[in-house]
Design a protein around this motif. Sequence first.
Motif, PDB file in Angstrom:
ATOM      1  N   GLU A 223      -8.525  97.352  39.405  1.00  0.00           N
ATOM      2  CA  GLU A 223      -8.971  98.560  40.031  1.00  0.00           C
ATOM      3  C   GLU A 223     -10.343  98.278  40.431  1.00  0.00           C
ATOM      4  OE1 GLU A 223      -7.362 101.411  40.757  1.00  0.00           O
ATOM      5  OE2 GLU A 223      -5.301 101.054  39.914  1.00  0.00           O
ATOM      6  N   GLU A 224     -11.304  98.121  39.684  1.00  0.00           N
ATOM      7  CA  GLU A 224     -12.479  98.009  40.087  1.00  0.00           C
ATOM      8  C   GLU A 224     -12.986  96.946  41.301  1.00  0.00           C
ATOM      9  OE1 GLU A 224     -16.747  97.465  40.368  1.00  0.00           O
ATOM     10  OE2 GLU A 224     -15.664  98.871  39.360  1.00  0.00           O
ATOM     11  N   ALA A 225     -12.046  95.964  41.453  1.00  0.00           N
ATOM     12  CA  ALA A 225     -12.224  95.116  42.310  1.00  0.00           C
ATOM     13  C   ALA A 225     -11.393  95.675  43.897  1.00  0.00           C
ATOM     14  CB  ALA A 225     -11.661  93.799  42.268  1.00  0.00           C
ATOM     15  N   GLY A 226     -10.636  96.760  43.535  1.00  0.00           N
ATOM     16  CA  GLY A 226     -10.050  97.182  44.647  1.00  0.00           C
ATOM     17  C   GLY A 226      -8.926  96.292  45.085  1.00  0.00           C
ATOM     18  N   ALA A 227      -8.270  95.694  44.124  1.00  0.00           N
ATOM     19  CA  ALA A 227      -7.362  94.537  44.425  1.00  0.00           C
ATOM     20  C   ALA A 227      -5.954  95.193  44.577  1.00  0.00           C
ATOM     21  CB  ALA A 227      -7.116  93.573  43.474  1.00  0.00           C
ATOM     22  N   ASP A 228      -5.080  94.590  45.780  1.00  0.00           N
ATOM     23  CA  ASP A 228      -3.762  94.994  45.903  1.00  0.00           C
ATOM     24  C   ASP A 228      -3.136  94.446  44.775  1.00  0.00           C
ATOM     25  OD1 ASP A 228      -1.480  96.074  47.128  1.00  0.00           O
ATOM     26  OD2 ASP A 228      -1.542  94.582  48.793  1.00  0.00           O
TER      27      ASP A 228
ATOM     28  N   GLN B 275      -1.378 102.282  27.882  1.00  0.00           N
ATOM     29  CA  GLN B 275      -2.423 101.145  28.248  1.00  0.00           C
ATOM     30  C   GLN B 275      -2.338  99.989  27.652  1.00  0.00           C
ATOM     31  OE1 GLN B 275      -6.183 103.065  27.601  1.00  0.00           O
ATOM     32  NE2 GLN B 275      -5.799 105.067  28.233  1.00  0.00           N
ATOM     33  N   GLY B 276      -2.396  99.904  26.374  1.00  0.00           N
ATOM     34  CA  GLY B 276      -2.212  98.746  25.768  1.00  0.00           C
ATOM     35  C   GLY B 276      -3.185  97.547  26.014  1.00  0.00           C
ATOM     36  N   ARG B 277      -2.750  96.407  25.935  1.00  0.00           N
ATOM     37  CA  ARG B 277      -3.642  95.248  26.343  1.00  0.00           C
ATOM     38  C   ARG B 277      -3.492  95.089  27.953  1.00  0.00           C
ATOM     39  NH1 ARG B 277      -1.142  93.818  21.659  1.00  0.00           N
ATOM     40  NH2 ARG B 277      -2.538  92.906  20.036  1.00  0.00           N
ATOM     41  N   GLY B 278      -2.574  95.489  28.375  1.00  0.00           N
ATOM     42  CA  GLY B 278      -2.564  95.552  29.918  1.00  0.00           C
ATOM     43  C   GLY B 278      -3.959  96.215  30.594  1.00  0.00           C
ATOM     44  N   GLU B 279      -4.290  97.256  30.247  1.00  0.00           N
ATOM     45  CA  GLU B 279      -5.349  98.117  30.368  1.00  0.00           C
ATOM     46  C   GLU B 279      -6.685  97.308  30.929  1.00  0.00           C
ATOM     47  OE1 GLU B 279      -6.373 101.836  31.956  1.00  0.00           O
ATOM     48  OE2 GLU B 279      -4.649 100.823  31.562  1.00  0.00           O
ATOM     49  N   PHE B 280      -6.823  96.315  29.934  1.00  0.00           N
ATOM     50  CA  PHE B 280      -7.909  95.308  30.323  1.00  0.00           C
ATOM     51  C   PHE B 280      -7.923  94.459  31.681  1.00  0.00           C
ATOM     52  CE2 PHE B 280      -7.661  95.750  25.658  1.00  0.00           C
ATOM     53  CZ  PHE B 280      -8.868  96.213  25.395  1.00  0.00           C
ATOM     54  N   VAL B 281      -6.571  94.201  32.087  1.00  0.00           N
ATOM     55  CA  VAL B 281      -6.182  93.744  33.339  1.00  0.00           C
ATOM     56  C   VAL B 281      -6.399  94.751  34.462  1.00  0.00           C
ATOM     57  CG1 VAL B 281      -4.806  92.350  34.842  1.00  0.00           C
ATOM     58  CG2 VAL B 281      -4.996  91.975  32.347  1.00  0.00           C
ATOM     59  N   ARG B 282      -5.842  95.810  34.226  1.00  0.00           N
ATOM     60  CA  ARG B 282      -5.902  96.809  35.215  1.00  0.00           C
ATOM     61  C   ARG B 282      -7.221  97.444  35.816  1.00  0.00           C
ATOM     62  NH1 ARG B 282      -2.191  99.647  31.582  1.00  0.00           N
ATOM     63  NH2 ARG B 282      -0.163  99.186  32.083  1.00  0.00           N
ATOM     64  N   LEU B 283      -8.135  97.327  34.803  1.00  0.00           N
ATOM     65  CA  LEU B 283      -9.797  97.734  35.018  1.00  0.00           C
ATOM     66  C   LEU B 283     -10.172  96.844  35.958  1.00  0.00           C
ATOM     67  CD1 LEU B 283     -10.637  98.997  31.507  1.00  0.00           C
ATOM     68  CD2 LEU B 283     -10.506 100.452  33.592  1.00  0.00           C
ATOM     69  N   ALA B 284     -10.134  95.547  35.899  1.00  0.00           N
ATOM     70  CA  ALA B 284     -10.313  94.528  36.848  1.00  0.00           C
ATOM     71  C   ALA B 284      -9.960  94.631  38.077  1.00  0.00           C
ATOM     72  CB  ALA B 284     -10.252  93.153  36.120  1.00  0.00           C
TER      73      ALA B 284
ATOM     74  N   ILE C 278      -5.924  85.393  31.937  1.00  0.00           N
ATOM     75  CA  ILE C 278      -5.511  86.157  33.332  1.00  0.00           C
ATOM     76  C   ILE C 278      -7.299  86.504  33.685  1.00  0.00           C
ATOM     77  CG2 ILE C 278      -4.854  88.419  34.320  1.00  0.00           C
ATOM     78  CD1 ILE C 278      -2.623  88.569  31.994  1.00  0.00           C
ATOM     79  N   LEU C 279      -7.925  87.238  32.739  1.00  0.00           N
ATOM     80  CA  LEU C 279      -9.356  87.551  33.530  1.00  0.00           C
ATOM     81  C   LEU C 279      -9.975  86.405  33.784  1.00  0.00           C
ATOM     82  CD1 LEU C 279     -10.163  90.673  30.897  1.00  0.00           C
ATOM     83  CD2 LEU C 279      -9.532  90.779  33.404  1.00  0.00           C
ATOM     84  N   HIS C 280     -10.115  85.233  32.893  1.00  0.00           N
ATOM     85  CA  HIS C 280     -10.715  84.090  33.293  1.00  0.00           C
ATOM     86  C   HIS C 280     -10.134  83.599  34.785  1.00  0.00           C
ATOM     87  CE1 HIS C 280     -13.043  80.352  32.672  1.00  0.00           C
ATOM     88  NE2 HIS C 280     -11.825  79.764  32.604  1.00  0.00           N
ATOM     89  N   TYR C 281      -9.106  83.839  34.905  1.00  0.00           N
ATOM     90  CA  TYR C 281      -8.237  83.327  36.305  1.00  0.00           C
ATOM     91  C   TYR C 281      -8.759  84.296  37.515  1.00  0.00           C
ATOM     92  CZ  TYR C 281      -4.739  82.788  39.963  1.00  0.00           C
ATOM     93  OH  TYR C 281      -4.016  82.530  40.887  1.00  0.00           O
ATOM     94  N   LEU C 282      -8.886  85.717  37.199  1.00  0.00           N
ATOM     95  CA  LEU C 282      -9.037  86.528  37.983  1.00  0.00           C
ATOM     96  C   LEU C 282     -10.607  86.725  38.374  1.00  0.00           C
ATOM     97  CD1 LEU C 282      -6.564  89.687  37.375  1.00  0.00           C
ATOM     98  CD2 LEU C 282      -6.735  88.113  39.449  1.00  0.00           C
ATOM     99  N   GLY C 283     -11.470  86.362  37.351  1.00  0.00           N
ATOM    100  CA  GLY C 283     -12.848  86.716  37.536  1.00  0.00           C
ATOM    101  C   GLY C 283     -13.415  85.994  38.896  1.00  0.00           C
ATOM    102  N   PRO C 284     -13.323  84.844  39.095  1.00  0.00           N
ATOM    103  CA  PRO C 284     -13.874  84.338  40.488  1.00  0.00           C
ATOM    104  C   PRO C 284     -13.339  85.040  41.746  1.00  0.00           C
ATOM    105  CG  PRO C 284     -13.531  82.622  38.715  1.00  0.00           C
ATOM    106  CD  PRO C 284     -12.793  83.689  38.247  1.00  0.00           C
ATOM    107  N   LYS C 285     -11.944  85.312  41.549  1.00  0.00           N
ATOM    108  CA  LYS C 285     -11.292  85.733  42.737  1.00  0.00           C
ATOM    109  C   LYS C 285     -11.646  87.094  42.977  1.00  0.00           C
ATOM    110  CE  LYS C 285      -6.949  83.279  42.207  1.00  0.00           C
ATOM    111  NZ  LYS C 285      -6.861  82.566  43.635  1.00  0.00           N
ATOM    112  N   LEU C 286     -12.028  87.783  41.966  1.00  0.00           N
ATOM    113  CA  LEU C 286     -12.402  89.159  42.176  1.00  0.00           C
ATOM    114  C   LEU C 286     -13.940  89.747  42.272  1.00  0.00           C
ATOM    115  CD1 LEU C 286      -9.643  91.089  39.842  1.00  0.00           C
ATOM    116  CD2 LEU C 286      -9.558  90.431  42.344  1.00  0.00           C
TER     117      LEU C 286
END
Length: 241
Positions: free
Chosen positions: A23-28, A12-21, A74-82
């Motif tokens: 997955e929650e958003a149903g992003a492709d 899982q590691g640090r990548g999991e924090f990005v995966r959760l976002a 990454i999450l700062h970037y994705l937050g508004p998009k998702l």
Amino acid sequence: MTYELYYWDGIQGRGEFVRLALEEAGADYVDVARGDRGTPKMMDYIHGKHGYDMPFAPPFLKDGDMIVSHVANILHYLGPKLDLVPKDEKSRIFAHALQLTITDFVAEVHDTHHPISTADYYEDQKREAKARSKAFLKHRVPKFMGYFERIIAANPAKSGHTVGDALSYVDLSLFQIAEGLAYAFPRAMKNFDKDYPLVAELRDVVAKRPNIEAYLKSKRRLAFNESGIFRHYPDLDEDPA
């Protein structure tokens, strides 16, 4: 366009924090390193074979011709998009600050089992790891989790979330922190729900989100293991203070 997430396979590691976002958003998205020759593809970016904007290390995200590295960035970037952060700038900046605080905490979690060097095995630094874990459990967990308990309580929206009146990427990351601590230190975290009731309640709310619940039951959600950030070494665990 499909997001490309680059992170080590098998943990899982640090990548999991990005995966959760995602997955929650149903992003492709595609978890590149889990695919055919995915790790060499990832290393090509790190070694600069695709240009100047090479990341230092995974995780990093590719969105078209944009390369974004570091979890909080990454999450700062994705937050508004998702739609995982409030729209106003003040809230977005504060959410980023909270995620950076989580980044600091994750580094301290890692150092409980590798306090001297990542180049050495845990077995080569067990004495130091024991001392570091003892201090971590006594001082650092209460400091960080107590802070997030106060953040949830002080949220003007009184929503049970860390920022604003709806779920954010910070909430998802705090869920991962709570789950990881329970895995790594089950004895020490015995009273977690009593000590940090608002964080525990938020953890449970996140776990019941339809997309997150489905993800947690899927093969995409790897189990915690002793190669990741959160590792369960019985010698490092102890009864609650």
